[in-house]
Design an enzyme around this catalytic site. Structure first.
Site, short mmCIF file in Angstrom:
data_model
loop_
_atom_site.label_atom_id
_atom_site.label_comp_id
_atom_site.label_asym_id
_atom_site.label_seq_id
_atom_site.Cartn_x
_atom_site.Cartn_y
_atom_site.Cartn_z
N ASP A 60 0.87 -1.43 0.08
CA ASP A 60 0.12 -0.13 0.05
C ASP A 60 0.88 1.30 0.17
OD1 ASP A 60 -2.35 1.47 0.23
OD2 ASP A 60 -2.12 1.67 2.47
N THR A 93 -3.52 6.05 -4.20
CA THR A 93 -2.34 6.56 -3.21
C THR A 93 -0.91 6.38 -4.08
OG1 THR A 93 -2.14 4.53 -2.03
CG2 THR A 93 -3.44 6.34 -0.92
N THR A 94 -0.64 5.20 -4.69
CA THR A 94 0.48 5.04 -5.45
C THR A 94 0.75 5.91 -6.68
OG1 THR A 94 0.32 3.02 -4.55
CG2 THR A 94 2.20 3.38 -6.16
N ASP A 393 -11.15 -0.29 1.51
CA ASP A 393 -10.91 0.31 0.33
C ASP A 393 -12.49 0.20 -0.55
OD1 ASP A 393 -8.53 1.09 0.42
OD2 ASP A 393 -7.77 -0.46 -0.52
#
Lengths: 577, 546
Positions: A60, A93-94, A393
């Site tokens: 993550d 987020t990445t 998520d």
């Protein structure tokens, strides 16, 4: 005589000009490089060792960056981005870090060519506006009231997150939970508060398939006096308290000076009477179940169990609030002020069940639950933790779709489309901003490129093929299958695999292994990445070490204040007009 | 017989004459140089890192200088100068420092060529007075002629140099709307714009363009209990300054009783005192209760029952603004002169509506339609916290600008136009002077050109070329029949040409420029007057022991 002039404290370190630009860009790129390999379904895990020797293994983006202790201020602001993304939409987020890193990387070339940073920023902002417009154009709206379509969508949105064997289940749970606690605000708006009203309870043991969303609330507590109190009540009348059911001392410090022996007995008696009094007041309302956030003395327990009332003590405030919402009770502080309307009657069943070694209380079958618990079962704690992360998520995806029911293709297709149309537009842009604008368009390709890299196909060949496809507009949905690296058209796949009855009018259902992204996530990723890149580009001066408490004038004085020449502050930057 | 000249016994260093002036001027220039690169639409930002590692990214001169630990005493005057400008007009903090630095540099050169500082000073004073007069009489244009568009342009000019410069159109509109929304008329018929009642809230996430203006004063706290209603209208608001908890004696007070039954009474009384207080509040008709202290669970229950929105731990500043906006009286005790506890309904404030909404996942309580001054809130969104902080600073500057535009009613052209016009005007004035002050006035005129110069340098343009082009516009032979038109020629920094700033919408409030002139000159004069600096040794005792 020239005495040294000390303007700033000598503890201050100051850097300015192009050096700062370059350092900032390097730092941001370094951050992006760290998590580059964790993008997509074929992502790798990172193992992080902390100072105490603990190990974190995760893929993550946000979790990795949170653990890193970076010194460079620009790198720190990159990390903030992924946190923002996580809090706002809970996904991507990445990607946001990779995109921001790439945007800065392409900007470096322009800085080297003496472009003015404000010119680059202007071009980037324009690119952002246009890219959001493109997103709007290729997004497909969906019908949130159609459960089947929602299910498919949530599932494919989170398709990269876990193995497909229990994919359907998580999506089911997420949709159930979010629809339960969703509140209609009118005008078609729905408010879903995941944080407050959905509680995920993990109980090791059983099978994952046993997980479900309860029509009510559960928590890890047993009745106060097992054996003496009923553990199963149909249609219970519930009273919720947030005061202790034991003798309460006053806030003031009091001393009782007893001079007679009888007084001692009176004192003890009074304490007992106090409790009895409270219990009588409670029992007047004929409850079946009394739950308090605070303590419950043995004596109170005795009175309650004698009256056939089950009692639970030391419940958390948040749990109590959830019960209140689920069964319609009001949390009461002073038992002498109880009212009939405070009693909750909405629940259908109160039950204490033993799962594994522990007792769990269920207050379920509520008529109109406005809060719920999600019960997760699974083989091990680790597995459950993983499932819980995925569920979180999934729930934020469901919430995003409820908020803005639009979808975009995943697998890099969106980025490629944006890139292609920006490239087209760049030729119509006047002035020097054209080049940074075009560079921004190229930077969007970082996402599909990284996807291709991570699944190990020939990057150049794949990218060229994809770019070729995206040259014409009807191929907007062509992207990479993150598992195989093959080039696929998301739309074709959907038509070919009709799984559910064609009841949904506005949307066709996607193939499970395909990736879709909610509009909110993508738009947020672009916005955050570009704005952050602009912010970092605009910095031309770094002063560090401010307000260090040092003895004034200590240490040798530096020769002179550094007076920068005008040339230093980008004097010679001639723009290729 | 020779006398020994008694040297005054100074404990520490002493520096005098030209040395000290050189040193001071150098220090001031160093400060000016620090902020130089952040001037103008093409100015860049500074990143400041403190010793804990907290980062501030800013473009605001006052903020930069405040954060920097400036040590030199003369340089500190400049730092104070930018703070002063910040307080007085809120914008132009960078310009004032740059102008002051340039004035000092030129003054020092004059002094070096054997001109007495007092002469330079009187020359500067003369020039400054003339400059202010010229701005007010010749350059400034009344806003009424230009309308609302002009306000937006003022805000745009202020925002253009900041991080959010590329969205200046958007934010200029937002800021103007906000300021116009809080317009109030006092009893004497004076129109005021209390920008303090514009609350700025920051939430990260979304894009800067998703920032918006919200009607009503927003408090960034949720209601204290879930059972309370989310909306109350019309709202009668009580602002309290004390705890609504079980009453507790001051620290260290012990109650000793001999009768055990009394204990129970004490307990009962503790709860009842607060209950009675709440009863008084409710009796007075309050349906929104704000307190800067706590409310315990027991008290919350009463509010829940009465359908009252209660907020606890409201920040004091917010409470003060709310009480001002709603005409509520802040109450720190119920006790009256007779020793009884009362709460009069006249203490209550009034608002049309109080609602709780959720912004970016945070609960926010909004007070709409407040009685005294209409309050609005700006909700800012952005990529991360550094950005939001800087946005807030930029918008505060812009709010100040719009406010001073509205209140002074006079605007001037930006983009270096005013400075160029003044420079040429003062130069002409200088030639008409007979005394030696002529030189000082001429240098003053010259130093104003620093602003267009820095603007051009920051935008990576050919400063020499542009500035001469600009100056030529203001030459007497040019300024003839069409004086008005030419007096607003300024720089277009994205294209690197001279254009009419008014027509391009680059305008600033006149008061801003006037204050810059005044403050910069005064600061320069203060520093110029110094001819002796004595740094005393900190501890006399220690010195003697040596």
């Amino acid at each position: 005589m020239h005495a040294p002039v000390l303007v700033l404290k000598d503890s201050l370190k100051r850097e300015s000009g192009a050096k700062v630009h370059r350092a900032n860009i390097q730092a941001s790129k370094a951050v992006a490089d760290i998590i580059r390999t964790t993008l997509g379904p074929r992502s790798m895990l990172k193992m992080l060792l902390d100072a105490a020797g603990g190990i974190v293994v995760t893929n993550d983006g946000n979790a990795i960056l949170r653990e890193l202790d970076l010194a460079h201020p620009a790198a720190k602001s990159m990390i903030e981005l992924s946190r923002t993304q996580d809090e706002e939409v809970g996904d991507g987020t990445t990607s946001v870090i990779i995109l921001a890193g790439e945007l800065l990387h392409v900007a470096e070339a322009f800085i080297d060519k003496h472009y003015h940073p404000t010119v680059i920023c202007r071009a980037y902002t324009k690119a952002l506006e246009d890219s959001i417009a493109v997103l709007d154009k290729i997004a497909i709206p969906i019908d949130v009231n159609n459960r089947a379509s929602m299910l498919g969508l949530v599932k494919s949105c989170i398709g990269t997150k876990f193995t497909s064997q229990f994919g359907n289940l998580i999506a089911d749970l997420a949709i159930d939970a979010t629809t339960t606690v969703g509140v209609d605000l009118g005008q078609g708006l729905r408010e879903v508060d995941i944080k407050k009203y959905i509680k995920v309870e993990k109980i090791p043991g059983g099978q994952l398939e046993d997980s479900r969303v309860l029509r009510g609330v559960m928590f890890n507590k047993d009745v106060v006096a097992p054996g003496k109190m009923r553990r199963r009540i149909l249609n219970p009348r519930i009273i919720l308290l947030d005061c202790p059911l034991e003798y309460k001392k006053g806030e003031n410090q009091t001393n009782a000076e007893l001079v007679r022996e009888e007084d001692w007995a009176i004192l003890l008696k009074m304490e007992e009477e106090y409790i009895e009094n409270i219990c009588v007041q409670i029992l007047k309302f004929k409850p079946d179940l009394v739950i308090t956030e605070k303590g419950l003395s043995d004596l109170a327990c005795h009175y309650l169990s004698k009256a056939g009332v089950s009692a639970i003590r030391r419940l958390r405030k948040t749990d109590n609030n959830r019960i209140a919402r689920a069964c319609g009770a009001v949390v009461v502080n002073r038992p002498d002020e109880l009212q009939e309307s405070d009693v909750g009657t909405g629940a259908g069943l109160f039950e204490v069940k033993k799962i594994g070694d522990e007792f769990f209380t269920f207050i379920v079958d509520c008529k109109d639950p406005k809060a719920c618990s999600v019960l997760l079962r699974g083989a091990s704690k680790d597995l459950l933790n993983e499932v819980e992360r995925n569920l979180q998520d999934a729930m934020s995806v469901a919430r995003n779709i409820l908020k803005n029911p639009k979808l975009l293709p995943g697998g890099g297709a969106t980025e490629l489309t944006v890139s292609a149309s920006l490239k087209q537009k760049s030729s119509s842009i006047e002035g020097v901003e054209k080049w940074p604008y075009e560079a921004a368009a190229v930077a969007f390709e970082a996402i599909p490129r990284t996807l291709a890299q991570n699944c190990g196909v020939n990057v150049i060949r794949t990218m060229t093929a994809l770019q070729g496809k995206h040259a014409s507009e009807e191929n907007a949905w062509v992207g990479i299958d993150g598992n195989t690296g093959a080039i696929v058209d998301m739309r074709e796949q959907q038509v070919r695999v009709p799984i559910w009855p064609p009841s949904s009018q506005t949307c066709f259902l996607p193939f499970p292994s395909l990736y879709l992204d909610s509009f909110n996530v993508k738009a947020q990723t672009f916005k955050t990445a570009i704005e952050a890149a602009c912010m970092i580009l605009r910095i031309d001066d770094i002063v560090s070490g401010i307000k260090k408490k040092q003895a004034p004038g200590a240490g040798p004085a530096p020769s002179k204040p550094k007076i920068e020449e005008e040339g230093d502050a980008d004097g010679e930057q001639i723009l290729p007009d | 017989m020779d006398f020994t000249v008694p040297v005054p016994n100074v404990l520490g260093e002493r520096l005098s004459g030209q040395d000290v002036r050189d040193q001071n001027v150098m220090a001031c220039q160093a400060v000016a140089n620090i902020v130089k690169s952040s001037l103008g639409p093409a100015g860049l930002d500074k990143m400041l890192i403190d010793d804990i590692g907290d980062v501030t990214i800013t473009n605001d001169g006052a903020t930069v200088l405040k954060m920097l630990d400036v040590e030199h005493p003369a340089a500190k005057i400049l730092v104070g100068l930018s703070q002063l400008q910040d307080r007085e007009v809120g914008d132009g903090t960078t310009s004032v420092v740059i102008v002051a630095g340039e004035l000092l540099k030129r003054a020092n050169d004059l002094v070096k060529s054997r001109m007495h500082p007092t002469l330079v000073i009187s020359g500067f004073r003369l020039a400054m007075r003339e400059a202010c007069r010229f701005i007010k009489e010749k350059l400034a244009i009344e806003i009424d002629k230009l309308g609302r568009e002009c306000l937006i342009n003022c805000a745009k000019t202020s925002i253009a140099s900041k991080m959010i410069g590329s969205e200046s159109d958007f934010f200029a509109k937002l800021v103007t709307e906000a300021v116009l929304a809080v317009k109030t008329m006092s009893a004497e018929g004076v129109v005021r714009y209390p920008i303090k009642s514009i609350n700025i809230l920051k939430f990260h996430g979304e894009s800067v363009k998703d920032s918006y203006l919200l009607d009503g004063y927003a408090l960034n706290i949720g209601r204290s209990a879930q059972g309370m209603p989310t909306r109350v209208a019309p709202a009668r608001i009580a602002c309290l300054h004390f705890n609504l908890q079980r009453t507790k004696m001051q620290m260290g007070i012990q109650v000793s009783v001999t009768d055990p039954r009394a204990l129970k009474k004490i307990c009962q009384r503790e709860a009842d005192i607060t209950k009675e207080r709440i009863g008084k509040l409710l009796e007075a008709g309050a349906n929104v209760v704000l307190t800067s202290k706590g409310i315990d669970d027991m008290s919350l229950k009463y509010f829940v029952e009465a359908g009252v929105i209660a907020l606890r731990r409201v920040p004091k500043d917010d409470l003060r603004h709310v009480s001002k906006a709603t005409a509520a009286t802040m109450v720190s005790t119920f006790a009256n002169m007779e020793g009884e506890e009362t709460f009069d309904s006249s203490f209550l404030g009034y608002a049309d509506e109080v609602v709780e909404t959720s912004i970016a996942g945070c609960d926010v309580v909004l007070l709409k339609g407040t009685k005294n001054t209409n309050a609005v809130s700006l909700i800012l969104r952005g990529a991360n916290d550094f950005m939001l902080e800087e946005m807030e600073r930029s918008l505060r500057d812009a709010l100040h600008t719009v406010k001073s535009t509205l209140e002074s009613n006079l605007v001037v052209a930006g983009g270096g136009a005013v400075e160029a016009a003044l420079s040429m005007h003062l130069e002409r004035l200088a030639t008409s002077l007979e005394s030696r002050e002529q030189l000082a006035v001429a240098e003053f005129a010259e130093s104003l050109m620093i602003i267009p110069k820095v603007l051009a340098v920051n935008a990576a343009k050919d400063a020499t070329d542009l500035v001469s082009a600009l100056r030529s516009c203001y030459h007497p032979t040019q300024v003839g029949a069409d004086e008005q038109h030419l007096s607003s020629m300024g720089l277009d920094l994205s294209r690197g040409v001279v254009r009419n700033s008014f027509e391009a919408g680059v305008i600033e409030p006149a008061i801003n420029k006037v204050k810059i002139m005044q403050f910069a000159t005064e600061a320069a004069i203060t520093i110029l007057r110094i001819d002796d600096m004595i740094k005393l040794v900190g501890d006399r005792q220690e010195y003697e022991e040596e």
